[in-house]
Design an enzyme around this catalytic site. Structure first.
Site, mmCIF file in Angstrom:
data_model
loop_
_atom_site.group_PDB
_atom_site.id
_atom_site.type_symbol
_atom_site.label_atom_id
_atom_site.label_comp_id
_atom_site.label_asym_id
_atom_site.label_seq_id
_atom_site.Cartn_x
_atom_site.Cartn_y
_atom_site.Cartn_z
ATOM 1 N N HIS A 31 5.504 3.690 -24.533
ATOM 2 C CA HIS A 31 4.456 4.157 -25.435
ATOM 3 C C HIS A 31 3.611 2.981 -25.915
ATOM 4 O O HIS A 31 4.083 2.145 -26.670
ATOM 5 C CB HIS A 31 5.130 4.846 -26.622
ATOM 6 C CG HIS A 31 4.199 5.451 -27.613
ATOM 7 N ND1 HIS A 31 4.093 4.999 -28.906
ATOM 8 C CD2 HIS A 31 3.312 6.474 -27.493
ATOM 9 C CE1 HIS A 31 3.205 5.727 -29.560
ATOM 10 N NE2 HIS A 31 2.712 6.626 -28.734
ATOM 11 N N HIS A 73 -5.566 2.628 -29.034
ATOM 12 C CA HIS A 73 -5.086 3.919 -29.537
ATOM 13 C C HIS A 73 -6.131 4.709 -30.304
ATOM 14 O O HIS A 73 -6.185 5.934 -30.227
ATOM 15 C CB HIS A 73 -3.849 3.731 -30.422
ATOM 16 C CG HIS A 73 -3.296 5.021 -30.914
ATOM 17 N ND1 HIS A 73 -3.587 5.536 -32.159
ATOM 18 C CD2 HIS A 73 -2.507 5.945 -30.299
ATOM 19 C CE1 HIS A 73 -2.978 6.704 -32.297
ATOM 20 N NE2 HIS A 73 -2.321 6.982 -31.191
HETATM 21 CA CA CA Z 1 -1.105 8.244 -26.663
#
Ligand code: CA
Length: 331
Positions: A31, A73
Site C-alpha cells: 500500500h 495519494h
Molecule cells: Ca489507494
C-alpha cells in the site's frame, strides 16, 4: 461470459460458490509502497516493497498541470511535500496546494516528507520515518512502472502494479480526463489485457463501470468502496473482477473467547464471483488489544480474503506466503 464460466468451474472444482477464488494465491499488496518504513509513494519505498516480496505494488495517480500522471495519494501536495514553503503564493482560496496547479518539473523540485497532519504539523504515524530527513522526490506513473519493470527484468521476478485512478469526477470539473491518461500510460507499458499483471482500482462507481462498458478496458478491475457506500454487489460483479472494502466491513468485533469475528462480506462477494482485497493492514495502528497476527489470521483464514493492502508488506507477506504454502501448495 468468461467470468461466469470461471465461477461455474470453481463451483465444480471446489464444491461451493463461497470459495469462488479457491485455488488461487492470496496476494500481498504494498500500500503506497513499503509506506510503514519510508515516505509513501517514493521510489525508495517502492523498491523496498519490491524486496519485501510484495506481489503487487500500489500507485495512486493524479494529474499535474501538464497532464503528467503523478503518483501521490491526494490531489493536494501539502501533506507530503515542502510546497507551502517553496511556492507560498500558489495556494488556492481554501489554503491548499493542488498537484494540478503545478507542472511536473515544479513538483519534481519539491522535497517529499513522511505524511504530516496539517492541523498539528506532526507526523500522522509518529513511529515511522522521521519527517524532513534525507532526500525523497515524487515520481510519475511512467517512472514508477519503468522501475518495477526494470526490477522484474533484473531479478527475473514478475511483480504486478496496482494503480488507482484518484477522483475522476474532480479531475473532470478541472477539465481533465484522468482515466484516458492512465489507460494510455498503462497500454504504452504493455498493460492491456485481462492476463496482464495489473489491477486497476477506483472508488468512483460510475467511472469504473464506464472503464469496462464504454471504454472496453479488459484489465482486471477492482471497485473500491467506502464504509458509507450502499451498493448492489451483483451490479458491481457485472463490470468488476473484485471489490476493495475497508477492514471494518470484514472484521466486526471480538467473540467471547477473545477471537476476532468476521462478517459474511467475503462470502457474499465470492458468491457473485468477486475477489476481495481489503485495506489497510497497519501493524502500528491496530484496534486496542488486537495483534497483527490475529488480524491477519481473521482476514486470511477466517474470512477468506483474496489479497490485502498493507503498509507492512514484510509482515503481511510472511503470513500470506505461509498460508499459500500450507493451504494451496503455492508460494
Ligand atoms: Ca489507494
Amino acid at each position: 461470459m468468461k467470468r461466469a464460466a470461471l465461477l461455474i468451474c470453481s463451483i465444480l472444482l471446489f464444491g461451493g460458490p463461497m470459495n469462488a477464488s479457491a485455488g488461487e494465491k492470496v496476494i500481498n499488496i504494498a500500500h503506497r509502497g513499503a509506506s510503514a518504513y519510508l515516505p509513501e509513494h517514493t521510489l525508495p519505498a517502492k523498491a523496498l516493497a519490491y524486496n519485501m516480496e510484495a506481489d503487487y505494488i500500489e500507485q495512486d495517480v493524479v494529474l499535474t498541470k501538464d497532464n503528467v500522471p503523478l503518483v501521490i495519494h491526494d490531489i493536494h501536495l501539502d501533506t507530503v511535500t515542502d510546497v507551502a514553503g517553496r511556492f507560498p503564493e500558489r495556494k488556492r482560496a481554501d489554503g491548499r496546494f493542488y498537484a494540478i496547479d503545478f507542472t511536473f518539473d515544479e513538483i519534481k523540485s519539491l522535497k517529499v516528507n513522511e505524511r504530516i497532519d496539517l492541523k498539528t504539523g506532526k507526523a500522522v504515524f509518529p513511529g515511522r520515518f522521521p519527517p524532513g530527513k534525507s532526500e525523497f522526490r515524487l515520481a510519475s506513473l511512467n517512472e514508477e512502472i519503468e522501475m518495477i519493470q526494470g526490477l522484474n527484468r533484473s531479478t527475473g521476478r514478475n511483480i504486478g502494479i496496482y494503480p488507482e485512478i484518484k477522483e475522476p469526477a474532480w479531475h473532470r470539473e478541472e477539465g481533465r480526463d484522468i482515466t484516458a491518461v492512465v489507460l494510455k500510460t498503462l497500454a504504452d507499458y504493455g498493460y492491456k489485457s485481462a492476463a496482464d499483471n495489473v489491477f486497476l482500482q477506483c472508488f468512483d462507481f460510475a467511472e469504473l463501470k464506464r472503464i469496462r462498458n464504454e471504454l472496453g478496458c479488459q484489465l482486471p478491475l477492482i471497485q473500491l468502496v467506502e464504509d458509507e457506500d450502499n451498493f448492489d454487489i451483483g451490479e458491481v460483479a457485472s463490470y468488476a473482477d473484485g471489490i476493495g472494502p475497508s477492514l471494518k466491513r470484514i472484521v466486526t468485533g471480538v467473540d467471547a473467547n477473545g477471537g476476532l469475528t468476521v462478517s459474511d462480506f467475503v462470502e457474499q462477494s465470492h458468491r457473485v464471483g468477486l475477489k476481495v482485497h481489503p485495506w489497510t493492514f497497519r501493524a502500528d495502528s491496530l484496534p486496542p488489544g488486537v495483534t497483527g497476527e490475529a488480524l491477519l489470521t481473521a482476514l486470511i483464514e477466517k474470512a477468506g480474503v483474496d489479497g490485502i493492502f498493507s503498509d507492512f508488506p514484510d509482515v503481511s507477506g510472511r503470513k500470506v506466503r505461509l498460508f499459500n504454502l500450507k493451504n494451496r501448495g503455492q508460494n
